[in-house]
Design a protein around this motif. Sequence first.
Motif, PDB file in Angstrom:
ATOM      1  N   HIS A   1       0.820  -1.205   0.000  1.00 28.34           N
ATOM      2  CA  HIS A   1       0.000   0.000   0.000  1.00 28.34           C
ATOM      3  C   HIS A   1       0.859   1.262   0.000  1.00 28.34           C
ATOM      4  O   HIS A   1       0.544   2.236  -0.698  1.00 28.34           O
ATOM      5  CB  HIS A   1      -0.918  -0.019   1.224  1.00 28.34           C
ATOM      6  CG  HIS A   1      -1.810   1.176   1.329  1.00 28.34           C
ATOM      7  ND1 HIS A   1      -2.880   1.380   0.492  1.00 28.34           N
ATOM      8  CD2 HIS A   1      -1.778   2.249   2.178  1.00 28.34           C
ATOM      9  CE1 HIS A   1      -3.474   2.516   0.805  1.00 28.34           C
ATOM     10  NE2 HIS A   1      -2.833   3.068   1.815  1.00 28.34           N
ATOM     11  N   ALA A   2       1.957   1.234   0.753  1.00 33.54           N
ATOM     12  CA  ALA A   2       2.817   2.420   0.848  1.00 33.54           C
ATOM     13  C   ALA A   2       3.526   2.728  -0.460  1.00 33.54           C
ATOM     14  O   ALA A   2       3.850   3.886  -0.750  1.00 33.54           O
ATOM     15  CB  ALA A   2       3.838   2.239   1.970  1.00 33.54           C
ATOM     16  N   ALA A   3       3.799   1.702  -1.263  1.00 31.23           N
ATOM     17  CA  ALA A   3       4.512   1.893  -2.528  1.00 31.23           C
ATOM     18  C   ALA A   3       3.577   2.217  -3.684  1.00 31.23           C
ATOM     19  O   ALA A   3       4.023   2.723  -4.726  1.00 31.23           O
ATOM     20  CB  ALA A   3       5.316   0.638  -2.866  1.00 31.23           C
TER      21      ALA A   3
ATOM     22  N   GLU B   1      -8.182  -2.218  -1.641  1.00 33.49           N
ATOM     23  CA  GLU B   1      -7.313  -1.964  -0.493  1.00 33.49           C
ATOM     24  C   GLU B   1      -7.474  -3.121   0.480  1.00 33.49           C
ATOM     25  O   GLU B   1      -8.582  -3.394   0.956  1.00 33.49           O
ATOM     26  CB  GLU B   1      -7.705  -0.646   0.189  1.00 33.49           C
ATOM     27  CG  GLU B   1      -7.798   0.549  -0.750  1.00 33.49           C
ATOM     28  CD  GLU B   1      -6.439   1.097  -1.130  1.00 33.49           C
ATOM     29  OE1 GLU B   1      -5.418   0.450  -0.822  1.00 33.49           O
ATOM     30  OE2 GLU B   1      -6.385   2.189  -1.729  1.00 33.49           O
ATOM     31  N   VAL B   2      -6.372  -3.829   0.762  1.00 32.95           N
ATOM     32  CA  VAL B   2      -6.421  -5.059   1.552  1.00 32.95           C
ATOM     33  C   VAL B   2      -5.843  -4.806   2.943  1.00 32.95           C
ATOM     34  O   VAL B   2      -4.698  -4.367   3.077  1.00 32.95           O
ATOM     35  CB  VAL B   2      -5.644  -6.193   0.856  1.00 32.95           C
ATOM     36  CG1 VAL B   2      -5.775  -7.489   1.653  1.00 32.95           C
ATOM     37  CG2 VAL B   2      -6.153  -6.391  -0.572  1.00 32.95           C
ATOM     38  N   ARG B   3      -6.656  -5.108   3.954  1.00 32.33           N
ATOM     39  CA  ARG B   3      -6.236  -4.956   5.345  1.00 32.33           C
ATOM     40  C   ARG B   3      -6.076  -6.339   5.958  1.00 32.33           C
ATOM     41  O   ARG B   3      -6.893  -7.238   5.716  1.00 32.33           O
ATOM     42  CB  ARG B   3      -7.287  -4.138   6.115  1.00 32.33           C
ATOM     43  CG  ARG B   3      -6.858  -3.717   7.502  1.00 32.33           C
ATOM     44  CD  ARG B   3      -7.725  -2.589   8.059  1.00 32.33           C
ATOM     45  NE  ARG B   3      -9.135  -2.880   8.025  1.00 32.33           N
ATOM     46  CZ  ARG B   3     -10.003  -2.557   8.996  1.00 32.33           C
ATOM     47  NH1 ARG B   3      -9.585  -1.917  10.074  1.00 32.33           N
ATOM     48  NH2 ARG B   3     -11.279  -2.830   8.871  1.00 32.33           N
ATOM     49  N   GLN B   4      -5.034  -6.529   6.765  1.00 31.78           N
ATOM     50  CA  GLN B   4      -4.777  -7.853   7.334  1.00 31.78           C
ATOM     51  C   GLN B   4      -5.880  -8.294   8.276  1.00 31.78           C
ATOM     52  O   GLN B   4      -6.309  -9.441   8.246  1.00 31.78           O
ATOM     53  CB  GLN B   4      -3.426  -7.861   8.056  1.00 31.78           C
ATOM     54  CG  GLN B   4      -2.234  -7.831   7.106  1.00 31.78           C
ATOM     55  CD  GLN B   4      -0.912  -7.764   7.848  1.00 31.78           C
ATOM     56  OE1 GLN B   4      -0.734  -6.974   8.773  1.00 31.78           O
ATOM     57  NE2 GLN B   4       0.021  -8.589   7.443  1.00 31.78           N
TER      58      GLN B   4
ATOM     59  N   PHE C   1      -2.440  -2.935   3.942  1.00 32.20           N
ATOM     60  CA  PHE C   1      -1.027  -3.244   3.733  1.00 32.20           C
ATOM     61  C   PHE C   1      -0.725  -3.619   2.289  1.00 32.20           C
ATOM     62  O   PHE C   1       0.437  -3.640   1.884  1.00 32.20           O
ATOM     63  CB  PHE C   1      -0.570  -4.359   4.681  1.00 32.20           C
ATOM     64  CG  PHE C   1      -0.965  -5.755   4.276  1.00 32.20           C
ATOM     65  CD1 PHE C   1       0.007  -6.696   3.944  1.00 32.20           C
ATOM     66  CD2 PHE C   1      -2.301  -6.150   4.237  1.00 32.20           C
ATOM     67  CE1 PHE C   1      -0.349  -7.991   3.586  1.00 32.20           C
ATOM     68  CE2 PHE C   1      -2.662  -7.441   3.891  1.00 32.20           C
ATOM     69  CZ  PHE C   1      -1.677  -8.362   3.558  1.00 32.20           C
ATOM     70  N   ARG C   2      -1.742  -3.891   1.492  1.00 34.15           N
ATOM     71  CA  ARG C   2      -1.574  -4.183   0.076  1.00 34.15           C
ATOM     72  C   ARG C   2      -2.650  -3.442  -0.723  1.00 34.15           C
ATOM     73  O   ARG C   2      -3.755  -3.195  -0.230  1.00 34.15           O
ATOM     74  CB  ARG C   2      -1.703  -5.686  -0.220  1.00 34.15           C
ATOM     75  CG  ARG C   2      -0.640  -6.553   0.438  1.00 34.15           C
ATOM     76  CD  ARG C   2       0.680  -6.477  -0.272  1.00 34.15           C
ATOM     77  NE  ARG C   2       1.636  -7.394   0.301  1.00 34.15           N
ATOM     78  CZ  ARG C   2       2.530  -7.083   1.234  1.00 34.15           C
ATOM     79  NH1 ARG C   2       2.602  -5.839   1.686  1.00 34.15           N
ATOM     80  NH2 ARG C   2       3.359  -7.995   1.701  1.00 34.15           N
ATOM     81  N   THR C   3      -2.310  -3.146  -1.975  1.00 34.63           N
ATOM     82  CA  THR C   3      -3.277  -2.587  -2.917  1.00 34.63           C
ATOM     83  C   THR C   3      -3.202  -3.368  -4.222  1.00 34.63           C
ATOM     84  O   THR C   3      -2.116  -3.596  -4.751  1.00 34.63           O
ATOM     85  CB  THR C   3      -3.001  -1.102  -3.210  1.00 34.63           C
ATOM     86  OG1 THR C   3      -3.064  -0.361  -1.994  1.00 34.63           O
ATOM     87  CG2 THR C   3      -4.019  -0.546  -4.191  1.00 34.63           C
ATOM     88  N   VAL C   4      -4.363  -3.786  -4.703  1.00 36.02           N
ATOM     89  CA  VAL C   4      -4.485  -4.336  -6.051  1.00 36.02           C
ATOM     90  C   VAL C   4      -5.049  -3.226  -6.930  1.00 36.02           C
ATOM     91  O   VAL C   4      -6.081  -2.627  -6.598  1.00 36.02           O
ATOM     92  CB  VAL C   4      -5.412  -5.562  -6.099  1.00 36.02           C
ATOM     93  CG1 VAL C   4      -5.510  -6.098  -7.536  1.00 36.02           C
ATOM     94  CG2 VAL C   4      -4.925  -6.652  -5.152  1.00 36.02           C
ATOM     95  N   GLY C   5      -4.365  -2.933  -8.021  1.00 36.99           N
ATOM     96  CA  GLY C   5      -4.836  -1.916  -8.943  1.00 36.99           C
ATOM     97  C   GLY C   5      -5.051  -2.478 -10.325  1.00 36.99           C
ATOM     98  O   GLY C   5      -4.194  -3.217 -10.835  1.00 36.99           O
TER      99      GLY C   5
END
Length: 241
Positions: free
Chosen positions: A166-168, A188-191, A199-203
Amino acid sequence: MSNQYFRFKQFTVHQDKCAMKVCTDACIQGAFTAGYLARQSPVPQQILDIGTGTGLLSLLLAQQIPAFITGVELDSDAAGQAAENFSASPWAERLQVTQSDIRYLPATSHYDHIISNPPFYEGSLKSNNNLRNQAMHATTLGYTELLEAIGSHLQPEGTFSVLLPHAAFPAFREQAEAIGFYPEELLEVRQSVRHAGPFRTVGIFKQAVLKPEIRELTIYDEGNAYTPAFVELLQPYYLYL
């Protein structure tokens, strides 16, 4: 020691020859992207998987999308394992792997969709495992090179899917938009519900100026069980959902 294989409902991923193993966030990317592609009209016929590794993303898409899928993998051992996983799957006749560096692969075909779980980290501290560094860090394929490869191999009306920290993700998005690719859907994926943010993003991107639809997914609930949304997304794949 990591499990040597991961069994899904309709296929098995052997992973003992691959630096990067099956992980939850990659499964989320594959399932989310498959759902997106299934809603398109027409459904993509030709898909490219950049950095296929074990072949996981290709297999996740192949289960839902009746497309011909080509995986490209730099590491020869991983490429061989992906080929074995493809051959053992129910969709062997429309899955293939090419052992090559995508930066130098001639664009003899143009694809309706490209999916990639690219190296996550640019300029971060590396381990002493060279193959894992190659898979996790942008030692051979930075964001600029990835976007150049996508631009070379994607149909003008095509789409592509990436999974990033997510930060990148904002830096990648900025580079993508600078060359004309804009996000259409973001996940937007939260643990867990205990974590403050994703902590992750799928685009999923395309060559059109868009206001993206933003969705959220939390993996674990208060009791550390899978959330209903996660179960709904992965139930077609996970053996025990």
